[in-house]
Design a protein around this motif. Structure first.
Motif, PDB file in Angstrom:
ATOM      1  N   ARG A 109      38.537  23.738  43.262  1.00  0.00           N
ATOM      2  CA  ARG A 109      38.978  24.706  44.282  1.00  0.00           C
ATOM      3  C   ARG A 109      38.990  24.039  45.651  1.00  0.00           C
ATOM      4  O   ARG A 109      38.261  23.070  45.881  1.00  0.00           O
ATOM      5  CB  ARG A 109      38.014  25.898  44.341  1.00  0.00           C
ATOM      6  CG  ARG A 109      37.755  26.588  43.023  1.00  0.00           C
ATOM      7  CD  ARG A 109      38.936  27.404  42.552  1.00  0.00           C
ATOM      8  NE  ARG A 109      38.653  28.024  41.258  1.00  0.00           N
ATOM      9  CZ  ARG A 109      39.565  28.673  40.536  1.00  0.00           C
ATOM     10  NH1 ARG A 109      40.800  28.782  40.963  1.00  0.00           N
ATOM     11  NH2 ARG A 109      39.249  29.207  39.385  1.00  0.00           N
ATOM     12  N   LYS A 167      42.479  32.247  39.949  1.00  0.00           N
ATOM     13  CA  LYS A 167      42.175  32.281  41.372  1.00  0.00           C
ATOM     14  C   LYS A 167      40.707  32.137  41.729  1.00  0.00           C
ATOM     15  O   LYS A 167      40.399  31.862  42.876  1.00  0.00           O
ATOM     16  CB  LYS A 167      42.698  33.601  41.981  1.00  0.00           C
ATOM     17  CG  LYS A 167      44.204  33.669  42.111  1.00  0.00           C
ATOM     18  CD  LYS A 167      44.795  32.410  42.683  1.00  0.00           C
ATOM     19  CE  LYS A 167      45.062  32.460  44.166  1.00  0.00           C
ATOM     20  NZ  LYS A 167      45.731  31.206  44.607  1.00  0.00           N
ATOM     21  N   SER A 168      39.810  32.373  40.793  1.00  0.00           N
ATOM     22  CA  SER A 168      38.405  32.388  41.209  1.00  0.00           C
ATOM     23  C   SER A 168      37.469  32.111  40.044  1.00  0.00           C
ATOM     24  O   SER A 168      37.882  32.077  38.886  1.00  0.00           O
ATOM     25  CB  SER A 168      38.060  33.755  41.813  1.00  0.00           C
ATOM     26  OG  SER A 168      38.146  34.739  40.808  1.00  0.00           O
ATOM     27  N   ASN A 192      40.749  42.470  33.660  1.00  0.00           N
ATOM     28  CA  ASN A 192      41.946  42.696  34.480  1.00  0.00           C
ATOM     29  C   ASN A 192      41.729  42.268  35.923  1.00  0.00           C
ATOM     30  O   ASN A 192      42.624  41.721  36.568  1.00  0.00           O
ATOM     31  CB  ASN A 192      42.340  44.171  34.456  1.00  0.00           C
ATOM     32  CG  ASN A 192      43.017  44.551  33.153  1.00  0.00           C
ATOM     33  OD1 ASN A 192      43.394  43.673  32.376  1.00  0.00           O
ATOM     34  ND2 ASN A 192      43.134  45.831  32.897  1.00  0.00           N
ATOM     35  N   ALA A 193      40.540  42.537  36.425  1.00  0.00           N
ATOM     36  CA  ALA A 193      40.243  42.178  37.807  1.00  0.00           C
ATOM     37  C   ALA A 193      40.218  40.661  37.998  1.00  0.00           C
ATOM     38  O   ALA A 193      40.627  40.144  39.035  1.00  0.00           O
ATOM     39  CB  ALA A 193      38.917  42.792  38.236  1.00  0.00           C
ATOM     40  N   LEU A 194      39.746  39.955  36.973  1.00  0.00           N
ATOM     41  CA  LEU A 194      39.677  38.487  37.074  1.00  0.00           C
ATOM     42  C   LEU A 194      41.066  37.860  37.062  1.00  0.00           C
ATOM     43  O   LEU A 194      41.297  36.844  37.681  1.00  0.00           O
ATOM     44  CB  LEU A 194      38.895  37.915  35.889  1.00  0.00           C
ATOM     45  CG  LEU A 194      37.383  37.997  35.942  1.00  0.00           C
ATOM     46  CD1 LEU A 194      36.812  37.566  34.601  1.00  0.00           C
ATOM     47  CD2 LEU A 194      36.835  37.115  37.052  1.00  0.00           C
ATOM     48  N   GLY A 195      41.988  38.458  36.324  1.00  0.00           N
ATOM     49  CA  GLY A 195      43.261  37.784  36.060  1.00  0.00           C
ATOM     50  C   GLY A 195      43.098  36.874  34.852  1.00  0.00           C
ATOM     51  O   GLY A 195      42.103  36.968  34.118  1.00  0.00           O
ATOM     52  N   ASP A 196      44.061  35.979  34.639  1.00  0.00           N
ATOM     53  CA  ASP A 196      44.028  35.138  33.444  1.00  0.00           C
ATOM     54  C   ASP A 196      42.786  34.248  33.433  1.00  0.00           C
ATOM     55  O   ASP A 196      42.617  33.397  34.293  1.00  0.00           O
ATOM     56  CB  ASP A 196      45.272  34.246  33.386  1.00  0.00           C
ATOM     57  CG  ASP A 196      46.541  35.054  33.161  1.00  0.00           C
ATOM     58  OD1 ASP A 196      46.455  36.108  32.502  1.00  0.00           O
ATOM     59  OD2 ASP A 196      47.601  34.625  33.642  1.00  0.00           O
ATOM     60  N   VAL A 197      41.943  34.448  32.427  1.00  0.00           N
ATOM     61  CA  VAL A 197      40.731  33.629  32.309  1.00  0.00           C
ATOM     62  C   VAL A 197      41.117  32.292  31.678  1.00  0.00           C
ATOM     63  O   VAL A 197      41.810  32.249  30.655  1.00  0.00           O
ATOM     64  CB  VAL A 197      39.661  34.354  31.465  1.00  0.00           C
ATOM     65  CG1 VAL A 197      38.447  33.469  31.248  1.00  0.00           C
ATOM     66  CG2 VAL A 197      39.254  35.656  32.157  1.00  0.00           C
ATOM     67  N   SER A 205      38.940  32.089  36.385  1.00  0.00           N
ATOM     68  CA  SER A 205      40.318  32.546  36.247  1.00  0.00           C
ATOM     69  C   SER A 205      41.190  31.708  37.166  1.00  0.00           C
ATOM     70  O   SER A 205      40.698  30.817  37.864  1.00  0.00           O
ATOM     71  CB  SER A 205      40.434  34.025  36.595  1.00  0.00           C
ATOM     72  OG  SER A 205      40.166  34.212  37.965  1.00  0.00           O
ATOM     73  N   GLU A 238      49.514  36.336  35.559  1.00  0.00           N
ATOM     74  CA  GLU A 238      50.094  35.336  36.461  1.00  0.00           C
ATOM     75  C   GLU A 238      50.599  34.122  35.684  1.00  0.00           C
ATOM     76  O   GLU A 238      51.510  33.443  36.117  1.00  0.00           O
ATOM     77  CB  GLU A 238      49.080  34.912  37.531  1.00  0.00           C
ATOM     78  CG  GLU A 238      47.811  34.298  37.002  1.00  0.00           C
ATOM     79  CD  GLU A 238      46.590  35.161  37.279  1.00  0.00           C
ATOM     80  OE1 GLU A 238      46.587  35.937  38.229  1.00  0.00           O
ATOM     81  OE2 GLU A 238      45.626  35.058  36.502  1.00  0.00           O
ATOM     82  N   ARG A 274      49.889  39.735  41.630  1.00  0.00           N
ATOM     83  CA  ARG A 274      50.489  39.595  40.302  1.00  0.00           C
ATOM     84  C   ARG A 274      50.812  40.978  39.782  1.00  0.00           C
ATOM     85  O   ARG A 274      50.250  41.961  40.269  1.00  0.00           O
ATOM     86  CB  ARG A 274      49.534  38.878  39.336  1.00  0.00           C
ATOM     87  CG  ARG A 274      48.171  39.533  39.217  1.00  0.00           C
ATOM     88  CD  ARG A 274      47.211  38.646  38.427  1.00  0.00           C
ATOM     89  NE  ARG A 274      45.829  38.934  38.764  1.00  0.00           N
ATOM     90  CZ  ARG A 274      45.099  39.898  38.187  1.00  0.00           C
ATOM     91  NH1 ARG A 274      45.627  40.655  37.256  1.00  0.00           N
ATOM     92  NH2 ARG A 274      43.860  40.109  38.560  1.00  0.00           N
TER      93      ARG A 274
END
Lengths: 124, 371
Positions: free
Chosen positions: B303, A64-65, A34-39, A62, B36, B32
């Motif tokens: 990135r 964002k990162s 959940n912390a990572l967001g969509d992997v 993910s 997202e 989000r």
């Protein structure tokens, strides 16, 4: 979110199953997913690689990162989950099931793995 | 000054919706709500709802409001018709970009300038300083507005059910005052997603009423709340620049491939004219680098800040990168040596943590909606 009782956990948010014939399964927790967001991309250790407890053995990317994947135990990788390489969203949708990452023949376990209750406290 | 993050009028609502919050330019904003990727796809195929209250509104009024803006900004602002909006930039004397802006002409002598949250104070200060000698007033209206955007192909239908305003007559980059869900709003057909959509400027005390009404009206059409994470992937696919990434003070609009926003033909002098004339000449004859799109052949994600490489040499730098939900591949926007900037150029890669991953050079945008 609930952390399965039968698993043990690292402070880097991996889970480790009880060994069967000396082999344990490793994944990341729902909290971490959940912390990572969509992997969107996973790089796993390869079969035959030696992984070391607390050291980097892959990466999880993910939207964002990018995050390092650490091994919760020391041992030899005997299987990497090709399904999750093909469909990294399994890490988000089923982190404790189809989204497992690799299986390792355990040579040595660190002493600081957490129980489900301890990890739930740690991650909250 | 307090370092506590600023909260929008919708902060409690976001938290009740389970949003993951993030610091953005000193504001606590929703990153989000759930996935997202799902939010991104909802905007492309249905509709999404955004809280953009961190954006900085500045009102410029007075008999010489147009003259001031023509002097302070690079665009032809006096030529904007009442009710229309214009994408423009504010530059330094040396041509460096201070911010990119949308300017709405609300009346004969009244404009609203919308600046990026991170630059709102800089733009306010620059406009205030440049207003000296003009019969015009520059007013900080950052606290006067909440901004809610509804974006996506279903957005006109959703908004129509809540307003009597003539949305069919409202063109892209136009705005009109009206009432939405009983709330007075400036209704603007603008956005930052590459889709049709609206941005609604309202008093902060009305923001929650409006948000709830849009949520209710939009639910049957598939509208979902959306955070800044998908806003970034949406604008990336649409090839839209983001200040601090594609645009910085060290670049002129010509370096960023956006020289068309600079209107040399307008009357009178404007801040940066001389430097921008030189920059235009340089960009036309001998550009050092050009802004291009890069499409990954593999799955690793580029990135901002990563090196673009060719033949073992660094030939550019990624300014934005993300996996694209629409294209199913990682994308990047990058400044690349002009010699390698032609779409289809082979042998270009991105250095992703030591590995040179192959990329295809393409023209921007990556995605254009069907009209």
């Amino acid at each position: 979110m609930s952390n399965p009782q039968q698993l043990r956990y690292s402070k880097e948010h991996e889970w480790l199953s009880a060994a069967e014939d000396g082999v344990s399964t490793v994944g990341i927790t729902e909290h971490a997913a959940n912390a990572l967001g969509d992997v969107v991309y996973v790089q796993l250790p390869e079969v035959g690689d030696t992984v070391t407890a607390g050291e980097t053995c892959g990466e999880l990317e993910s939207t964002k990162s990018v995050s390092d994947l650490y091994s919760p135990v020391t041992g030899e990788v005997v299987e990497a989950n090709q399904d999750v390489v093909d469909d990294p969203s399994l890490v988000n949708s089923a982190p404790f099931e189809g989204g497992w990452l690799f299986k390792v023949r355990v040579a040595e376990e660190p002493e600081d793995l957490l129980s489900a209750a301890e990890y739930t406290d740690f991650a909250s | 000054m307090s370092n506590a993050p600023r909260l929008t009028a919708l902060d409690a609502l976001h938290r009740s919706l389970g949003a993951t919050m993030t610091d953005f330019a000193g504001w606590d904003m929703p990153l989000r709500y759930a996935s997202e990727r799902d939010e991104h796809n909802a905007v492309r195929s249905k509709a999404g709802l955004f809280d953009l209250s961190h954006m900085g509104e500045i009102t410029v009024t007075g008999p010489q409001a147009a003259a001031l803006l023509d002097y302070a900004l690079v665009g032809n602002i006096g030529g904007v018709a009442t009710g229309r909006a214009r994408y423009t930039m504010i530059c330094r004397e040396d041509g460096g970009i201070l911010d990119d802006l949308i300017v709405y002409r609300l009346g004969d002598t009244e404009y609203m300038v919308v600046a990026n949250a991170s630059n709102a104070q800089i733009v306010l200060d620059a406009l205030t300083e440049r207003a000296e000698g003009f019969d015009a007033a520059v007013r900080d209206d950052r606290d006067a507005y909440a901004l809610i955007a509804v974006q996506g192909p279903e957005s006109p239908g959703i908004l129509k059910s809540l307003t009597d305003a003539d949305l069919d007559g409202l063109k892209y980059y136009a705005g009109l005052p009206g009432t939405v869900a009983g709330v007075p709003a400036l209704i603007a057909r603008t956005g930052y997603t590459g889709e049709d959509g609206f941005e609604l400027f309202v008093e902060p005390r009305h923001a929650e009423t409006l948000w709830r009404a849009l949520t209710e009206a939009g639910a049957p059409a598939g509208l979902v709340p959306c955070g800044l994470s998908c806003r970034d992937t949406l604008r990336l696919e649409a090839g839209m620049p983001l200040y601090g990434h594609e645009l910085t003070t060290s670049l002129t609009p010509f370096d960023a491939g956006l020289g068309r926003v600079v209107k040399f033909e307008k009357e009178g002098d404007f801040v940066g004219r001389k430097a921008l004339e030189a920059a235009a000449e340089r960009a036309a004859t001998n550009p050092p680098r050009k802004l291009v799109g890069l499409v990954a052949q593999g799955r690793r994600v580029p990135r901002a800040g990563m090196a673009v490489v060719a033949g073992g040499q660094v030939v550019g730098e990624v300014t934005s990168g993300a996996p694209s939900p629409t294209l199913g591949k990682p994308l990047a926007i990058a400044y690349v040596d002009a010699a390698l900037a032609t779409p289809g150029t082979e042998g270009v890669g991105v250095d992703i943590r030591g590995t040179h991953e192959p990329y295809e050079v393409v023209a921007l945008p990556f995605y254009k909606r069907q009209k």
